[in-house]
Design a protein around this motif. Sequence first.
Motif, PDB file in Angstrom:
ATOM      1  N   ARG A   1      -0.013   0.519  -3.751  1.00 37.08           N
ATOM      2  CA  ARG A   1       0.014   2.015  -3.533  1.00 37.08           C
ATOM      3  C   ARG A   1      -1.518   2.326  -2.853  1.00 37.08           C
ATOM      4  O   ARG A   1      -1.289   3.081  -1.587  1.00 37.08           O
ATOM      5  CB  ARG A   1       0.103   2.555  -4.829  1.00 37.08           C
ATOM      6  CG  ARG A   1      -0.083   4.148  -4.940  1.00 37.08           C
ATOM      7  CD  ARG A   1      -0.121   4.619  -6.348  1.00 37.08           C
ATOM      8  NE  ARG A   1       0.040   6.043  -6.135  1.00 37.08           N
ATOM      9  CZ  ARG A   1       1.161   7.081  -6.226  1.00 37.08           C
ATOM     10  NH1 ARG A   1       2.472   6.167  -6.367  1.00 37.08           N
ATOM     11  NH2 ARG A   1       1.061   8.228  -6.386  1.00 37.08           N
ATOM     12  N   ARG A   2      -2.420   1.376  -3.335  1.00 37.62           N
ATOM     13  CA  ARG A   2      -3.684   1.855  -2.574  1.00 37.62           C
ATOM     14  C   ARG A   2      -3.938   1.261  -1.157  1.00 37.62           C
ATOM     15  O   ARG A   2      -4.590   2.040  -0.375  1.00 37.62           O
ATOM     16  CB  ARG A   2      -5.109   1.226  -3.388  1.00 37.62           C
ATOM     17  CG  ARG A   2      -4.715   1.977  -4.888  1.00 37.62           C
ATOM     18  CD  ARG A   2      -5.949   1.506  -5.886  1.00 37.62           C
ATOM     19  NE  ARG A   2      -7.519   1.949  -5.166  1.00 37.62           N
ATOM     20  CZ  ARG A   2      -8.503   1.647  -5.849  1.00 37.62           C
ATOM     21  NH1 ARG A   2      -8.669   1.020  -6.947  1.00 37.62           N
ATOM     22  NH2 ARG A   2      -9.552   2.005  -5.132  1.00 37.62           N
ATOM     23  N   ARG A   3      -3.217   0.256  -0.752  1.00 36.35           N
ATOM     24  CA  ARG A   3      -3.140  -0.320   0.457  1.00 36.35           C
ATOM     25  C   ARG A   3      -2.419   0.440   1.277  1.00 36.35           C
ATOM     26  O   ARG A   3      -2.889   0.639   2.636  1.00 36.35           O
ATOM     27  CB  ARG A   3      -2.596  -1.793   0.202  1.00 36.35           C
ATOM     28  CG  ARG A   3      -2.627  -2.456   1.680  1.00 36.35           C
ATOM     29  CD  ARG A   3      -1.835  -4.012   1.603  1.00 36.35           C
ATOM     30  NE  ARG A   3      -3.050  -4.704   0.910  1.00 36.35           N
ATOM     31  CZ  ARG A   3      -2.682  -6.069   0.573  1.00 36.35           C
ATOM     32  NH1 ARG A   3      -1.717  -6.509   1.191  1.00 36.35           N
ATOM     33  NH2 ARG A   3      -3.736  -6.734   0.163  1.00 36.35           N
ATOM     34  N   ALA A   4      -1.428   1.148   0.889  1.00 34.36           N
ATOM     35  CA  ALA A   4      -0.570   1.859   1.467  1.00 34.36           C
ATOM     36  C   ALA A   4      -1.357   3.042   2.224  1.00 34.36           C
ATOM     37  O   ALA A   4      -1.226   3.647   3.167  1.00 34.36           O
ATOM     38  CB  ALA A   4       0.710   2.466   0.988  1.00 34.36           C
ATOM     39  N   ARG A   5      -2.145   3.681   1.349  1.00 36.49           N
ATOM     40  CA  ARG A   5      -3.023   4.899   1.520  1.00 36.49           C
ATOM     41  C   ARG A   5      -4.035   4.421   2.434  1.00 36.49           C
ATOM     42  O   ARG A   5      -4.323   5.271   3.238  1.00 36.49           O
ATOM     43  CB  ARG A   5      -3.717   5.221   0.171  1.00 36.49           C
ATOM     44  CG  ARG A   5      -4.441   6.502   0.434  1.00 36.49           C
ATOM     45  CD  ARG A   5      -3.657   7.655   0.901  1.00 36.49           C
ATOM     46  NE  ARG A   5      -2.511   8.081  -0.362  1.00 36.49           N
ATOM     47  CZ  ARG A   5      -1.788   9.123   0.336  1.00 36.49           C
ATOM     48  NH1 ARG A   5      -1.752   9.712   1.259  1.00 36.49           N
ATOM     49  NH2 ARG A   5      -0.737   9.224  -0.892  1.00 36.49           N
ATOM     50  N   THR A   6      -4.680   3.177   2.585  1.00 33.11           N
ATOM     51  CA  THR A   6      -5.424   2.965   3.415  1.00 33.11           C
ATOM     52  C   THR A   6      -4.822   2.817   4.801  1.00 33.11           C
ATOM     53  O   THR A   6      -5.582   3.317   5.812  1.00 33.11           O
ATOM     54  CB  THR A   6      -6.140   1.340   3.014  1.00 33.11           C
ATOM     55  OG1 THR A   6      -6.793   1.836   1.766  1.00 33.11           O
ATOM     56  CG2 THR A   6      -6.938   1.051   4.299  1.00 33.11           C
ATOM     57  N   ILE A   7      -3.743   2.505   4.655  1.00 29.32           N
ATOM     58  CA  ILE A   7      -3.022   2.156   6.155  1.00 29.32           C
ATOM     59  C   ILE A   7      -2.559   3.566   6.492  1.00 29.32           C
ATOM     60  O   ILE A   7      -2.941   3.957   8.005  1.00 29.32           O
ATOM     61  CB  ILE A   7      -1.701   1.296   5.840  1.00 29.32           C
ATOM     62  CG1 ILE A   7      -2.028  -0.052   5.704  1.00 29.32           C
ATOM     63  CG2 ILE A   7      -0.624   1.600   7.167  1.00 29.32           C
ATOM     64  CD1 ILE A   7      -0.800  -0.782   5.077  1.00 29.32           C
TER      65      ILE A   7
END
Length: 402
Positions: free
Chosen positions: A369-375
């Motif tokens: 979830r946090r990686r998707a937000r960074t993307i």
Amino acid sequence: MAVFPNELAPYAADASAARGRLIAEPASPTRTEFQRDRDRIIHTTAFRRLAHKTQVFVAEEGDHFRTRLTHTIEVAQISRALARSLQLDGDLAEALALAHDLGHTCFGHTGEDALQECMADYGGFDHNAQALRIVIDLERRYAAFDGLNLTWETLEGLVKHNGPLLTAGGTPTERYRTRGVPEPILAYDRVRQLDLATYASAEAQAAAIADDIAYNTHDLDDGLRAGLFRLADLKEVPYLAALLAEIEALHPGLLELRVVNELQRRLITRFVEDVIRTTQEKLAKLAPESVEAIRHAGETMVTFSPAMAATERSIKTFLFARMYRNPEVMRVRAKADQIVRDLFRLFQKHPEKMPGEWRRQALNQSEERRRARTIADYIAGMTDRYALAEHKKLIGDIEDLR
């Protein structure tokens, strides 16, 4: 002769009584707190990127169409005019106007819609919430803090300029009933309450309606310039037909370019004067003695009259049919949608293809979830031309967007 009051009304936001910043800073000897907020916004990377982000037409389609930056400047001018006549703090109104589109993605609402779907399982995407993320976290300009450390009043207006996000009972308002209030806003509210169930200041409301005035008028101009409709077609909207008749009576045989400019000028003036008159009438009835009275008024105070609101809706209806859903515009939107989705999917599978600090952040995120937000943060910050270039370099060229 028009009178432009210098003193602020008791219901205006007071910079000297601002609720302060999350991280305390010494006061400036030369600027008010709201002036400092405005200046910080202007100097951000996110503000500069607006010059190369779509309003409706991508940059490749012509040099004279509005971008997010030129639209933002027009909104700021109108918001200051409203603030001056309503005895509001013009610096706060301007700061909010300048910040209101910071969170928009490349390719306008098409990019936002694509990112929202890509992020559906990871908290969603909302351009107002993204603007908040930019000013509280993503801008890295200062040694002592992330973001811009703006005043509470500016953050409140940025989040709530379109009205409350929660009901008095704590449930999402109609606008957020389906998707829920964006998580970035709720997360910040847990750190520092923004009173999400109340209205924002009159300055924020002025910036919001200035946005409506600006894009309704300049989208008519851009649509005419693009050849999506003709000047005669505007007569389908009775109010515009009357303005065109007024111009023809005063200036018979006027060159069409000048007619368009006269129409824009008159339309903005009528909108602004209607808002001022209507708001003054509502303020006279409410008799607010503080900005808190505006926040708890139970309704938006800075509004169109019912008749002008109907006119504004009729212009939006015309633009939706003739411009926003024009087959040529939709063709370009479909390609822009593909670019955003392609990039998101690529970076999900190969975060190492992101540059520099973005790559490091993505690779260090163990939670999907946090990686998707960074993307999403990375893609949302892209300009149109950068997104096109990255897609060409990493995935392959896509047919010309023209």
